[in-house]
Design a protein around this motif. Sequence first.
Motif, PDB file in Angstrom:
ATOM      1  N   MET A 156       6.392   9.609 -16.777  1.00  0.00           N
ATOM      2  CA  MET A 156       7.340   8.762 -17.507  1.00  0.00           C
ATOM      3  C   MET A 156       6.809   8.577 -18.911  1.00  0.00           C
ATOM      4  SD  MET A 156       6.401   5.396 -18.392  1.00  0.00           S
ATOM      5  CE  MET A 156       8.059   4.760 -18.474  1.00  0.00           C
ATOM      6  N   SER A 157       7.706   8.327 -19.830  1.00  0.00           N
ATOM      7  CA  SER A 157       7.297   8.178 -21.229  1.00  0.00           C
ATOM      8  C   SER A 157       8.336   7.359 -21.960  1.00  0.00           C
ATOM      9  CB  SER A 157       7.143   9.550 -21.903  1.00  0.00           C
ATOM     10  OG  SER A 157       8.376  10.251 -21.869  1.00  0.00           O
ATOM     11  N   GLY A 158       7.971   6.933 -23.157  1.00  0.00           N
ATOM     12  CA  GLY A 158       8.894   6.214 -24.023  1.00  0.00           C
ATOM     13  C   GLY A 158       9.483   7.138 -25.068  1.00  0.00           C
ATOM     14  N   VAL A 159      10.616   6.712 -25.626  1.00  0.00           N
ATOM     15  CA  VAL A 159      11.285   7.449 -26.704  1.00  0.00           C
ATOM     16  C   VAL A 159      11.781   6.439 -27.725  1.00  0.00           C
ATOM     17  CG1 VAL A 159      13.098   9.087 -27.328  1.00  0.00           C
ATOM     18  CG2 VAL A 159      12.066   9.198 -25.047  1.00  0.00           C
ATOM     19  N   ASP A 160      11.585   6.741 -28.988  1.00  0.00           N
ATOM     20  CA  ASP A 160      12.148   5.932 -30.072  1.00  0.00           C
ATOM     21  C   ASP A 160      13.017   6.849 -30.923  1.00  0.00           C
ATOM     22  OD1 ASP A 160      12.814   4.267 -32.130  1.00  0.00           O
ATOM     23  OD2 ASP A 160      10.773   3.794 -32.744  1.00  0.00           O
ATOM     24  N   TYR A 161      14.330   6.604 -30.914  1.00  0.00           N
ATOM     25  CA  TYR A 161      15.257   7.440 -31.669  1.00  0.00           C
ATOM     26  C   TYR A 161      15.389   7.008 -33.124  1.00  0.00           C
ATOM     27  CZ  TYR A 161      16.757   9.636 -27.326  1.00  0.00           C
ATOM     28  OH  TYR A 161      16.793  10.344 -26.141  1.00  0.00           O
ATOM     29  N   GLY A 162      14.740   5.919 -33.527  1.00  0.00           N
ATOM     30  CA  GLY A 162      14.787   5.500 -34.922  1.00  0.00           C
ATOM     31  C   GLY A 162      15.576   4.229 -35.117  1.00  0.00           C
ATOM     32  N   GLU A 163      15.259   3.540 -36.202  1.00  0.00           N
ATOM     33  CA  GLU A 163      15.852   2.224 -36.452  1.00  0.00           C
ATOM     34  C   GLU A 163      17.362   2.282 -36.618  1.00  0.00           C
ATOM     35  OE1 GLU A 163      13.206  -0.466 -39.015  1.00  0.00           O
ATOM     36  OE2 GLU A 163      12.655   1.574 -39.656  1.00  0.00           O
ATOM     37  N   GLU A 164      17.881   3.404 -37.122  1.00  0.00           N
ATOM     38  CA  GLU A 164      19.314   3.487 -37.403  1.00  0.00           C
ATOM     39  C   GLU A 164      20.148   3.801 -36.168  1.00  0.00           C
ATOM     40  OE1 GLU A 164      17.662   7.656 -37.944  1.00  0.00           O
ATOM     41  OE2 GLU A 164      17.018   5.573 -38.214  1.00  0.00           O
ATOM     42  N   VAL A 165      19.509   4.010 -35.025  1.00  0.00           N
ATOM     43  CA  VAL A 165      20.209   4.424 -33.810  1.00  0.00           C
ATOM     44  C   VAL A 165      20.361   3.239 -32.871  1.00  0.00           C
ATOM     45  CG1 VAL A 165      20.104   5.912 -31.773  1.00  0.00           C
ATOM     46  CG2 VAL A 165      19.368   6.781 -33.999  1.00  0.00           C
ATOM     47  N   PRO A 166      21.572   2.979 -32.365  1.00  0.00           N
ATOM     48  CA  PRO A 166      21.738   1.905 -31.372  1.00  0.00           C
ATOM     49  C   PRO A 166      20.923   2.205 -30.125  1.00  0.00           C
ATOM     50  CG  PRO A 166      23.874   2.650 -32.213  1.00  0.00           C
ATOM     51  CD  PRO A 166      22.850   3.637 -32.704  1.00  0.00           C
ATOM     52  N   GLN A 167      20.406   1.150 -29.498  1.00  0.00           N
ATOM     53  CA  GLN A 167      19.580   1.284 -28.298  1.00  0.00           C
ATOM     54  C   GLN A 167      18.483   2.333 -28.528  1.00  0.00           C
ATOM     55  OE1 GLN A 167      22.719   2.004 -25.303  1.00  0.00           O
ATOM     56  NE2 GLN A 167      22.284  -0.033 -24.512  1.00  0.00           N
ATOM     57  N   ARG A 168      17.670   2.089 -29.527  1.00  0.00           N
ATOM     58  CA  ARG A 168      16.725   3.092 -30.011  1.00  0.00           C
ATOM     59  C   ARG A 168      15.590   3.369 -29.041  1.00  0.00           C
ATOM     60  NH1 ARG A 168      13.136   0.159 -34.695  1.00  0.00           N
ATOM     61  NH2 ARG A 168      11.656   1.773 -34.078  1.00  0.00           N
ATOM     62  N   LEU A 169      15.142   2.367 -28.268  1.00  0.00           N
ATOM     63  CA  LEU A 169      13.991   2.548 -27.393  1.00  0.00           C
ATOM     64  C   LEU A 169      14.436   2.838 -25.962  1.00  0.00           C
ATOM     65  CD1 LEU A 169      11.571  -0.256 -28.619  1.00  0.00           C
ATOM     66  CD2 LEU A 169      11.404   2.196 -29.030  1.00  0.00           C
ATOM     67  N   HIS A 170      13.874   3.906 -25.388  1.00  0.00           N
ATOM     68  CA  HIS A 170      14.196   4.307 -24.022  1.00  0.00           C
ATOM     69  C   HIS A 170      12.910   4.524 -23.236  1.00  0.00           C
ATOM     70  CE1 HIS A 170      18.585   5.712 -24.535  1.00  0.00           C
ATOM     71  NE2 HIS A 170      18.237   5.098 -25.648  1.00  0.00           N
ATOM     72  N   ALA A 171      12.992   4.297 -21.927  1.00  0.00           N
ATOM     73  CA  ALA A 171      11.948   4.702 -20.984  1.00  0.00           C
ATOM     74  C   ALA A 171      12.542   5.770 -20.083  1.00  0.00           C
ATOM     75  CB  ALA A 171      11.460   3.518 -20.163  1.00  0.00           C
ATOM     76  N   VAL A 172      11.839   6.883 -19.930  1.00  0.00           N
ATOM     77  CA  VAL A 172      12.360   8.036 -19.197  1.00  0.00           C
ATOM     78  C   VAL A 172      11.427   8.342 -18.033  1.00  0.00           C
ATOM     79  CG1 VAL A 172      13.088  10.438 -19.349  1.00  0.00           C
ATOM     80  CG2 VAL A 172      13.353   8.937 -21.336  1.00  0.00           C
ATOM     81  N   TYR A 173      11.996   8.335 -16.822  1.00  0.00           N
ATOM     82  CA  TYR A 173      11.231   8.593 -15.603  1.00  0.00           C
ATOM     83  C   TYR A 173      11.653   9.944 -15.027  1.00  0.00           C
ATOM     84  CZ  TYR A 173      10.099   3.591 -15.677  1.00  0.00           C
ATOM     85  OH  TYR A 173       9.657   2.346 -16.038  1.00  0.00           O
ATOM     86  N   HIS A 174      10.659  10.775 -14.683  1.00  0.00           N
ATOM     87  CA  HIS A 174      10.908  12.076 -14.060  1.00  0.00           C
ATOM     88  C   HIS A 174      10.527  11.975 -12.585  1.00  0.00           C
ATOM     89  CE1 HIS A 174      11.481  14.204 -17.940  1.00  0.00           C
ATOM     90  NE2 HIS A 174      10.695  13.237 -18.378  1.00  0.00           N
ATOM     91  N   LEU A 175      11.521  12.146 -11.724  1.00  0.00           N
ATOM     92  CA  LEU A 175      11.309  12.017 -10.288  1.00  0.00           C
ATOM     93  C   LEU A 175      11.354  13.386  -9.622  1.00  0.00           C
ATOM     94  CD1 LEU A 175      13.542   8.901  -9.494  1.00  0.00           C
ATOM     95  CD2 LEU A 175      11.198   8.985 -10.393  1.00  0.00           C
ATOM     96  N   THR A 176      10.468  13.576  -8.661  1.00  0.00           N
ATOM     97  CA  THR A 176      10.368  14.850  -7.944  1.00  0.00           C
ATOM     98  C   THR A 176      10.550  14.618  -6.449  1.00  0.00           C
ATOM     99  OG1 THR A 176       8.842  15.759  -9.588  1.00  0.00           O
ATOM    100  CG2 THR A 176       8.892  16.837  -7.432  1.00  0.00           C
ATOM    101  N   SER A 177      11.414  15.422  -5.832  1.00  0.00           N
ATOM    102  CA  SER A 177      11.554  15.428  -4.383  1.00  0.00           C
ATOM    103  C   SER A 177      10.721  16.581  -3.836  1.00  0.00           C
ATOM    104  CB  SER A 177      13.021  15.594  -3.967  1.00  0.00           C
ATOM    105  OG  SER A 177      13.116  15.824  -2.568  1.00  0.00           O
ATOM    106  N   MET A 178       9.621  16.260  -3.187  1.00  0.00           N
ATOM    107  CA  MET A 178       8.804  17.299  -2.579  1.00  0.00           C
ATOM    108  C   MET A 178       9.442  17.807  -1.284  1.00  0.00           C
ATOM    109  SD  MET A 178       4.991  15.754  -3.336  1.00  0.00           S
ATOM    110  CE  MET A 178       5.405  14.115  -2.761  1.00  0.00           C
ATOM    111  N   THR A 179      10.320  16.995  -0.697  1.00  0.00           N
ATOM    112  CA  THR A 179      11.017  17.414   0.515  1.00  0.00           C
ATOM    113  C   THR A 179      12.030  18.504   0.215  1.00  0.00           C
ATOM    114  OG1 THR A 179      10.756  15.215   1.511  1.00  0.00           O
ATOM    115  CG2 THR A 179      12.488  16.644   2.414  1.00  0.00           C
ATOM    116  N   TYR A 180      12.842  18.284  -0.848  1.00  0.00           N
ATOM    117  CA  TYR A 180      13.919  19.224  -1.165  1.00  0.00           C
ATOM    118  C   TYR A 180      13.622  20.098  -2.381  1.00  0.00           C
ATOM    119  CZ  TYR A 180      16.539  16.205   2.019  1.00  0.00           C
ATOM    120  OH  TYR A 180      16.955  15.496   3.115  1.00  0.00           O
ATOM    121  N   ARG A 181      12.448  19.894  -3.002  1.00  0.00           N
ATOM    122  CA  ARG A 181      12.044  20.677  -4.178  1.00  0.00           C
ATOM    123  C   ARG A 181      13.086  20.547  -5.294  1.00  0.00           C
ATOM    124  NH1 ARG A 181       9.902  26.504  -2.478  1.00  0.00           N
ATOM    125  NH2 ARG A 181       9.040  26.325  -4.598  1.00  0.00           N
ATOM    126  N   ARG A 182      13.347  19.296  -5.666  1.00  0.00           N
ATOM    127  CA  ARG A 182      14.326  18.990  -6.711  1.00  0.00           C
ATOM    128  C   ARG A 182      13.714  18.021  -7.714  1.00  0.00           C
ATOM    129  NH1 ARG A 182      19.395  17.658  -2.604  1.00  0.00           N
ATOM    130  NH2 ARG A 182      19.908  19.821  -2.064  1.00  0.00           N
TER     131      ARG A 182
END
Length: 262
Positions: free
Chosen positions: A143-169
């Motif tokens: 997971m990581s953070g993202v800052d799209y810049g002051e001029e962008v609405p909702q500029r700060l995001h947290a992004v989670y990468h999920l892995t299914s080891m059961t279904y390999r997705r």
Amino acid sequence: MTQNGSTRDTQSATTPGPGEPGSSAERPGELQPVGGTGAPSAGRARRGMFGVQDGGDTSGYGGLHLPGYVPPAAQRPYGGWFDEVADALFEGLGADGVPDEAVQQVTVDRGELTFHIRPAELPQVCRRMRDDPALRFELCSSMSGVDYGEEVPQRLHAVYHLTSMTYRRRVRLDVAADWPGADGEPPRIPSVVSIYPTADFQERETWDMFGIVFDGHPALTRILMPDDWDGHPQRKDYPLGGIPVEYKGAEIPPPDQRRAYT
């Protein structure tokens, strides 16, 4: 074979080749956030890199120009196993009493599936993604953070990468931080460490670098910078100057205070 073939078909249908329509070289127009200022996803146009704009630049970065691009909300059918995952998620959330609005948008772009999640419901969505027999995303691989810049609405995001080891997705959860809040409060998102322990140090790093407060985290302290450090270095509004460096008895000033040659 059918599942793998469907996945390849989905990727080929959503991933443009170099120079093809929809590729980074052919994205038309400027920044157009989906759905206006309340959109869950954002993007920003970029000119130059590392502050390089004109004159004296031999790297080629000074002429860089990428228009803002935001993948639009996907329409059914998503293709391959994407529909199976979306159906199972929405059905499970309904059984948990979570409103459909908790998933603000579903995006399929370049063969990848992203769910844009409302912050308040993030823990419930993660628990369903982990425990539902039809989903089984047992691992938060990063997971990581993202800052799209002051001029962008909702500029700060947290992004989670999920892995299914059961279904390999693999899928992505994108959460826009609720910020700025009342009285200048910092951006806040519920922590998912109790559900995905691997997010522990990664949420700490995101707090350290972007200033997103993860409510409920067991030990939200800085992990890269000193405890008394002022500011969050990976935000777009953080100064690029750095700090002076001592070398063989001399002090080398920060980059933004050095002599310019242009």
